[in-house]
Design an enzyme around this catalytic site. Structure first.
Site, short mmCIF file in Angstrom:
data_model
loop_
_atom_site.label_atom_id
_atom_site.label_comp_id
_atom_site.label_asym_id
_atom_site.label_seq_id
_atom_site.Cartn_x
_atom_site.Cartn_y
_atom_site.Cartn_z
N ASP A 126 0.85 -1.21 0.00
CA ASP A 126 0.00 0.00 0.00
C ASP A 126 0.87 1.24 0.00
OD1 ASP A 126 -2.00 1.86 0.26
OD2 ASP A 126 -2.38 1.42 2.37
N GLU A 160 -2.64 10.51 -0.33
CA GLU A 160 -3.89 9.75 -0.32
C GLU A 160 -4.24 9.36 1.11
OE1 GLU A 160 -6.39 5.99 -0.50
OE2 GLU A 160 -4.50 6.38 0.49
N ASP A 189 -4.74 0.77 -6.30
CA ASP A 189 -4.32 0.99 -4.91
C ASP A 189 -4.35 -0.36 -4.21
OD1 ASP A 189 -3.94 1.80 -2.32
OD2 ASP A 189 -5.70 3.11 -2.22
#
Ligand code: PHE
Ligand code: ZN
Ligand code: ZN
Ligand code: CA
Length: 471
Positions: A126, A160, A189
């Site tokens: 991530d 983000e 993502d």
């Protein structure tokens, strides 16, 4: 004499056969996107974290180093790149935007991923995974020598993890005319979760074409998928809220894999898709390379496919107009739906004659629709819906679609949205739109215009001279 003709003809045929491939402008299939190359980008992101306090978090040096790494690779490959900085509560952040300077700049196909990690760790799954995958796909496209029909643009978003800040900053600073050129935004993502799932975003109100292409791609590789409603959880949200079609994939985060999911995807039931999600252990060992390999090839497939997609709407087939009363001059005759929109009210001009369909424009919360059934001949080569539309609005926002008009095809109980317009798409006069109906050949469907307005500030969607043609 006869003998001499035969070799001569043979030469002509051979020459023709040799010429054919270069004459046909068909795009090549996407190549295998190298998982080794993607792994090498991830190694670099891991070492960037290692030498910068263990993370690539907003405002920390590991983030800027990540952005510099990605930008340098894209610059070297011939991309036109921009480092877009913006401020956040945690310090300065950056988006890297890279555009391939070929293809029609009026039709932009975008893919993106967030490049920042949380502060707890290096963020390799991530979202090093999505970023490395999008980066390598961009590099592979540059190296391929393709001639794209459309303009390709890649976004690597900052912050983000602080609330989708980078992607929001990007769209909020794009002029309206530039937003209108974005035909698709694809988001990646987390694509290499160690106990992976294969999720495809199912939250695309502007149309499911790209979602369905992703599902079909995975199906062709014998990988089953599940839909997931991601909505505000990743960077496509900023594009989605502008009415831009979006799609994306996801291999799972903190949720637990069920036994049914383990049966179709392998891995461990009862365990999180990514047990290291947002933790210090999201390192270079926190990856499933099979998932990564499949996902990057899906990214490649989508980029190669959409680079060549025809967004011009084409020339509609020249057959007779299959709609009755297409210019509304007979009033509401032949049209069904809510009463009121079909009018000769002089408050808005007709394109031709005096009648038109004026949907919304009330300045209060209302829904209106008009439609007409039409049988599309099975034998036609192509079919299209064309319409002229004029949009004026009292809304002043440049970012939110408050009032919308959907152009839909209702086939049985299924309504498919072909196009969606809003207060963000205001026009100064009538403009023509052409939408493909070829997939409905042989069916009787209802062509429908569905207007929805919120509680204040009117938007008028005025339609005239509608045609369904097939031929
Ligand atoms: N956006 C989430 C994160 O970065 C990950 C995520 C993606 C969660 C898609 C759900 C769906 O932490
Ligand atoms: Zn995250
Ligand atoms: Zn993420
Ligand atoms: Ca008219």
């Amino acid at each position: 004499m006869r003998r001499s003709l035969v070799p001569g003809l043979g030469v002509v045929l051979v020459a023709g056969a040799l010429l054919a491939p270069s004459n046909i402008a068909a795009a090549a299939d996407s190549p295998d996107i190298s998982v080794t190359a993607v792994r090498a980008h991830l190694d670099q992101l891991q070492s960037i974290a290692n030498s910068n306090g263990g993370n690539r978090y907003t405002g920390r040096p590991g983030y800027k180093a990540s952005a510099d790494y990605v930008k340098a690779k894209l610059d070297a490959a011939g991309y036109t790149t921009t480092l877009q900085s913006f401020s956040t509560s945690a310090g300065t952040s950056y988006n890297v935007i890279a555009e391939w300077p070929h293809g029609d700049a009026n039709h932009v196909v975008m893919a993106g991923s967030h490049l920042d990690s949380v502060s707890a760790g290096p963020g390799i799954n991530d979202n090093g995974s999505g970023s490395a995958g999008v980066l390598e796909t961009a590099l592979a496209y540059a190296a391929s020598g393709q001639s794209p029909k459309n303009r390709l643009r890649f976004g690597f978003w900052g912050s983000e993890e602080l609330g989708l800040l980078g992607s929001k900053y990007y769209v909020n600073n794009l002029p309206a005319a530039e937003r209108d050129k974005i035909e698709l935004y694809l988001n990646f993502d987390m694509i290499a979760s160690p106990n992976p799932g294969y999720f495809v975003y199912d939250d695309n109100p502007a149309g499911n074409g790209a979602r369905d292409d992703l599902v079909a791609y995975f199906t062709s590789k014998n990988v089953q998928t599940e839909f997931i409603d991601v909505q505000g959880r990743s960077d496509h949200a900023a594009f989605r809220s502008l009415g831009i079609p979006t799609a994306g994939t996801f291999s799972g985060a903190e949720d637990t894999k069920t036994s049914a999911q383990a049966a179709k995807w392998g891995g461990t039931a009862g365990k999180a898709f990514d047990a290291c999600y947002h933790r210090s252990c999201d390192t270079i060992t926190n990856l499933d390379l099979t998932s990564l390999d499949r996902q990057i090839d899906a990214i490649g497939h989508m980029i190669w496919t959409y680079a060549q997609k025809d967004y011009s709407g084409g020339t509609p087939p020249t057959g007779a107009n299959l709609l009755k009363n297409p210019g509304f001059e007979s009033g509401a005759v032949d049209w069904t739906g809510t009463s009121g929109p079909i009018t000769n009210d002089s408050g808005r001009p007709a394109r031709t004659g005096t009648w038109k369909a004026w949907l919304q424009g009330n300045g209060r919360s209302t829904t209106e629709n008009i439609g007409q059934p039409v049988a599309i001949p099975a034998a036609a080569a192509a079919a299209a819906l064309s319409l002229w539309i004029r949009i004026d609005t009292a809304e002043t926002t440049s970012s939110t679609a408050y009032d919308t008009l959907k152009v839909q095809v209702v086939d049985g109980f299924t309504a498919t949205t072909l196009a969606r317009y809003s207060n963000l798409n205001k026009t100064t006069s009538y403009v023509q739109k052409t939408l493909d109906l070829s997939q409905y050949k042989g069916r009787t469907v209802t062509v429908q215009f569905l207007g929805q307005e919120d509680s204040s500030l009117q938007t008028s969607f005025v339609i005239d001279d509608v045609a369904v043609t097939a031929g």
